[in-house]
Design a protein around this motif. Structure first.
Motif, PDB file in Angstrom:
ATOM      1  N   PRO A  52       0.540  -0.788   0.169  1.00 47.78           N
ATOM      2  CA  PRO A  52       0.269  -0.023   0.432  1.00 47.78           C
ATOM      3  C   PRO A  52       0.571   0.995  -0.151  1.00 47.78           C
ATOM      4  O   PRO A  52       1.880   1.017   0.438  1.00 47.78           O
ATOM      5  N   GLU A  53       0.298   2.334  -0.274  1.00 46.44           N
ATOM      6  CA  GLU A  53       1.107   3.374  -0.092  1.00 46.44           C
ATOM      7  C   GLU A  53       1.314   3.989   0.656  1.00 46.44           C
ATOM      8  O   GLU A  53       3.042   4.387   0.991  1.00 46.44           O
ATOM      9  N   SER A  54       1.497   3.898   2.067  1.00 43.29           N
ATOM     10  CA  SER A  54       1.822   4.261   3.259  1.00 43.29           C
ATOM     11  C   SER A  54       3.460   3.329   3.524  1.00 43.29           C
ATOM     12  O   SER A  54       4.033   3.495   4.091  1.00 43.29           O
TER      13      SER A  54
ATOM     14  N   ALA B 203      -1.418   3.761  17.974  1.00 45.67           N
ATOM     15  CA  ALA B 203      -2.943   4.244  18.187  1.00 45.67           C
ATOM     16  C   ALA B 203      -2.672   5.542  16.453  1.00 45.67           C
ATOM     17  O   ALA B 203      -3.450   5.978  16.436  1.00 45.67           O
ATOM     18  N   ASP B 204      -1.054   5.566  16.545  1.00 39.60           N
ATOM     19  CA  ASP B 204      -1.166   6.643  15.073  1.00 39.60           C
ATOM     20  C   ASP B 204      -1.456   5.543  14.258  1.00 39.60           C
ATOM     21  O   ASP B 204      -1.733   6.237  13.064  1.00 39.60           O
ATOM     22  N   PHE B 205      -0.857   4.671  13.471  1.00 38.52           N
ATOM     23  CA  PHE B 205      -1.196   4.012  12.703  1.00 38.52           C
ATOM     24  C   PHE B 205      -3.148   2.811  12.675  1.00 38.52           C
ATOM     25  O   PHE B 205      -2.767   2.348  11.754  1.00 38.52           O
ATOM     26  N   GLN B 206      -3.361   2.941  13.942  1.00 34.96           N
ATOM     27  CA  GLN B 206      -4.679   1.777  14.248  1.00 34.96           C
ATOM     28  C   GLN B 206      -5.778   1.989  12.607  1.00 34.96           C
ATOM     29  O   GLN B 206      -5.228   3.437  12.988  1.00 34.96           O
ATOM     30  N   GLY B 207      -5.636   1.464  11.945  1.00 38.33           N
ATOM     31  CA  GLY B 207      -7.037   1.920  10.772  1.00 38.33           C
ATOM     32  C   GLY B 207      -6.496   1.781   9.876  1.00 38.33           C
ATOM     33  O   GLY B 207      -7.241   1.702   8.808  1.00 38.33           O
ATOM     34  N   ASN B 208      -5.365   1.636   9.554  1.00 43.24           N
ATOM     35  CA  ASN B 208      -4.596   1.887   8.496  1.00 43.24           C
ATOM     36  C   ASN B 208      -3.984   0.524   7.533  1.00 43.24           C
ATOM     37  O   ASN B 208      -4.287  -0.774   7.499  1.00 43.24           O
ATOM     38  N   ALA B 209      -3.798   0.682   6.227  1.00 40.85           N
ATOM     39  CA  ALA B 209      -3.839  -0.779   5.589  1.00 40.85           C
ATOM     40  C   ALA B 209      -2.323  -1.260   5.778  1.00 40.85           C
ATOM     41  O   ALA B 209      -1.003  -0.264   5.584  1.00 40.85           O
ATOM     42  N   VAL B 210      -2.249  -2.135   5.806  1.00 41.79           N
ATOM     43  CA  VAL B 210      -0.678  -2.932   5.756  1.00 41.79           C
ATOM     44  C   VAL B 210      -0.421  -4.110   5.092  1.00 41.79           C
ATOM     45  O   VAL B 210      -1.777  -4.733   4.126  1.00 41.79           O
ATOM     46  N   ARG B 211       0.832  -4.596   4.695  1.00 34.55           N
ATOM     47  CA  ARG B 211       0.875  -5.537   4.026  1.00 34.55           C
ATOM     48  C   ARG B 211       2.715  -5.812   5.037  1.00 34.55           C
ATOM     49  O   ARG B 211       3.293  -5.731   4.552  1.00 34.55           O
TER      50      ARG B 211
ATOM     51  N   TYR C  11      -3.375 -27.145   6.119  1.00 38.09           N
ATOM     52  CA  TYR C  11      -2.971 -26.170   4.933  1.00 38.09           C
ATOM     53  C   TYR C  11      -1.529 -24.853   5.548  1.00 38.09           C
ATOM     54  O   TYR C  11      -1.032 -25.385   4.981  1.00 38.09           O
ATOM     55  N   TYR C  12      -2.511 -24.155   6.942  1.00 33.35           N
ATOM     56  CA  TYR C  12      -0.960 -23.676   7.034  1.00 33.35           C
ATOM     57  C   TYR C  12      -0.653 -24.095   7.905  1.00 33.35           C
ATOM     58  O   TYR C  12      -1.103 -24.235   9.691  1.00 33.35           O
ATOM     59  N   THR C  13       0.062 -24.768   7.715  1.00 32.02           N
ATOM     60  CA  THR C  13       1.035 -25.797   8.598  1.00 32.02           C
ATOM     61  C   THR C  13       1.767 -24.232   8.803  1.00 32.02           C
ATOM     62  O   THR C  13       2.182 -23.607   8.553  1.00 32.02           O
ATOM     63  N   LYS C  14       2.479 -25.518  10.623  1.00 35.20           N
ATOM     64  CA  LYS C  14       4.008 -24.233  11.691  1.00 35.20           C
ATOM     65  C   LYS C  14       5.000 -24.483  10.368  1.00 35.20           C
ATOM     66  O   LYS C  14       5.130 -25.038   9.683  1.00 35.20           O
ATOM     67  N   ASP C  15       5.760 -23.014   9.768  1.00 33.69           N
ATOM     68  CA  ASP C  15       6.708 -22.401   9.437  1.00 33.69           C
ATOM     69  C   ASP C  15       6.505 -22.558   7.972  1.00 33.69           C
ATOM     70  O   ASP C  15       7.124 -22.125   7.426  1.00 33.69           O
ATOM     71  N   SER C  16       4.693 -21.956   6.975  1.00 30.01           N
ATOM     72  CA  SER C  16       4.510 -22.219   6.304  1.00 30.01           C
ATOM     73  C   SER C  16       4.914 -20.265   5.992  1.00 30.01           C
ATOM     74  O   SER C  16       5.176 -19.859   6.838  1.00 30.01           O
ATOM     75  N   GLU C  17       5.323 -20.438   4.498  1.00 29.93           N
ATOM     76  CA  GLU C  17       5.783 -18.295   4.518  1.00 29.93           C
ATOM     77  C   GLU C  17       4.107 -18.197   3.478  1.00 29.93           C
ATOM     78  O   GLU C  17       2.951 -18.795   3.184  1.00 29.93           O
ATOM     79  N   ILE C  18       4.091 -16.939   4.503  1.00 30.31           N
ATOM     80  CA  ILE C  18       2.394 -16.379   4.359  1.00 30.31           C
ATOM     81  C   ILE C  18       2.710 -14.442   4.139  1.00 30.31           C
ATOM     82  O   ILE C  18       3.497 -14.117   5.237  1.00 30.31           O
ATOM     83  N   THR C  19       2.049 -14.399   3.171  1.00 27.13           N
ATOM     84  CA  THR C  19       2.188 -12.035   3.043  1.00 27.13           C
ATOM     85  C   THR C  19       0.517 -12.368   3.798  1.00 27.13           C
ATOM     86  O   THR C  19      -0.553 -13.578   2.733  1.00 27.13           O
ATOM     87  N   VAL C  20       0.142 -11.382   3.916  1.00 31.90           N
ATOM     88  CA  VAL C  20      -1.096 -10.872   4.505  1.00 31.90           C
ATOM     89  C   VAL C  20      -1.392  -9.374   3.942  1.00 31.90           C
ATOM     90  O   VAL C  20      -0.653  -8.771   4.797  1.00 31.90           O
ATOM     91  N   ALA C  21      -2.032  -9.229   3.954  1.00 32.02           N
ATOM     92  CA  ALA C  21      -2.719  -7.795   2.928  1.00 32.02           C
ATOM     93  C   ALA C  21      -3.690  -7.026   3.398  1.00 32.02           C
ATOM     94  O   ALA C  21      -5.518  -8.309   3.470  1.00 32.02           O
TER      95      ALA C  21
ATOM     96  N   VAL D 190      -2.841  -6.848  16.005  1.00 32.11           N
ATOM     97  CA  VAL D 190      -4.111  -7.479  14.641  1.00 32.11           C
ATOM     98  C   VAL D 190      -4.284  -6.946  13.669  1.00 32.11           C
ATOM     99  O   VAL D 190      -4.466  -5.826  13.434  1.00 32.11           O
ATOM    100  N   ILE D 191      -4.381  -7.732  13.109  1.00 32.36           N
ATOM    101  CA  ILE D 191      -4.568  -7.718  11.035  1.00 32.36           C
ATOM    102  C   ILE D 191      -6.494  -8.287  11.252  1.00 32.36           C
ATOM    103  O   ILE D 191      -5.978  -9.600  10.858  1.00 32.36           O
ATOM    104  N   GLU D 192      -6.604  -7.612  10.435  1.00 36.26           N
ATOM    105  CA  GLU D 192      -8.570  -7.780  10.319  1.00 36.26           C
ATOM    106  C   GLU D 192      -9.130  -8.009   8.511  1.00 36.26           C
ATOM    107  O   GLU D 192      -8.280  -7.029   8.525  1.00 36.26           O
ATOM    108  N   ASP D 193      -9.910  -8.392   7.864  1.00 32.35           N
ATOM    109  CA  ASP D 193     -10.279  -7.729   6.663  1.00 32.35           C
ATOM    110  C   ASP D 193      -9.068  -7.973   5.925  1.00 32.35           C
ATOM    111  O   ASP D 193      -8.691  -7.605   5.207  1.00 32.35           O
ATOM    112  N   ALA D 194      -8.358  -9.437   5.683  1.00 28.78           N
ATOM    113  CA  ALA D 194      -7.399  -9.654   5.782  1.00 28.78           C
ATOM    114  C   ALA D 194      -7.397 -11.014   4.539  1.00 28.78           C
ATOM    115  O   ALA D 194      -7.837 -11.165   4.643  1.00 28.78           O
ATOM    116  N   GLN D 195      -6.222 -10.747   2.921  1.00 26.19           N
ATOM    117  CA  GLN D 195      -6.226 -11.562   2.364  1.00 26.19           C
ATOM    118  C   GLN D 195      -5.471 -12.686   2.575  1.00 26.19           C
ATOM    119  O   GLN D 195      -4.149 -11.368   2.834  1.00 26.19           O
ATOM    120  N   ILE D 196      -5.197 -13.425   2.848  1.00 29.67           N
ATOM    121  CA  ILE D 196      -3.950 -14.461   3.247  1.00 29.67           C
ATOM    122  C   ILE D 196      -3.298 -15.100   2.083  1.00 29.67           C
ATOM    123  O   ILE D 196      -4.522 -15.746   1.604  1.00 29.67           O
TER     124      ILE D 196
END
Length: 188
Positions: free
Chosen positions: A28-30, A42-50, A102-112, A132-138
């Motif tokens: 994302p841009e930020s 508190a400064d980053f709550q509600g922002n999109a992350v990857r 399917y989501y086993t220990k040490d699996s490589e995962i990227t979340v947005a 905590v990240i919600e509304d995530a694409q895993i």
């Protein structure tokens, strides 16, 4: 005659590159990093992350699934770079059932997703506040496979013909060499 075959092969090669979703491939841009969030959530709550990393564990309840991930920096494609040092941990909350087979220990995962909250977790008698990240694409990455690549060469690995250098199976031309796996043996 070969045009349909070339067209089909080019379409297949382009579709192979587009299997990673855009939200995973592009930041994302930020482009907020976990180290920034740990110091002042508190400064980053509600922002999109990857973010991405390796999966530590999965906990499923009736309401949601929770992933705990050990964070690593991401490479140009959004895949965790495991050669770097870990940056900390974070949690992912999903309303879908995430199968621990399917989501086993040490699996490589990227979340947005979106930073929504902090959760207090205990890791080896240490209490941590994890974002905590919600509304995530895993996106779960496939494991790398190391295969030996062909080794063309050797001291007498070929000859110079009408088309330039031509490696031959004689004199060590077609062996396999990958960091010491196998290299052609010469008897003289």
């Amino acid at each position: 005659m070969y045009k349909p075959i070339i067209l089909i092969l080019s379409i297949l090669s382009l579709s192979a590159c587009s299997t990673v979703p855009k939200t995973i491939r592009y930041a994302p841009e930020s482009d907020i990093q976990l180290s920034e969030v740990r110091h002042n959530f508190a400064d980053f709550q509600g922002n999109a992350v990857r973010w991405g990393g390796t999966l530590v564990n999965v906990k499923n309840t009736d309401a949601a699934s929770h992933l705990q991930i050990l964070s690593y920096p991401l490479n140009y494609n959004g895949r965790p770079d495991l050669s770097a040092d870990p940056q900390g941990r974070f949690l992912v909350k999903s309303n879908e059932f995430l199968d621990p087979e399917y989501y086993t220990k040490d699996s490589e995962i990227t979340v947005a997703g979106v930073l929504t909250d902090q959760s207090q977790q205990t890791v080896d008698k240490k209490s941590l506040n994890l974002p905590v990240i919600e509304d995530a694409q895993i996106y779960r990455w496939r494991k790398y496979r190391q295969v030996p690549y062909p080794y063309y060469g050797g001291y007498y690995g070929g000859y110079y013909g009408g088309f330039g250098y031509c490696p031959t199976p004689f004199y060590g031309g077609f062996g396999f060499g990958y960091r010491g796996f196998y290299r052609p043996y010469r008897y003289w």
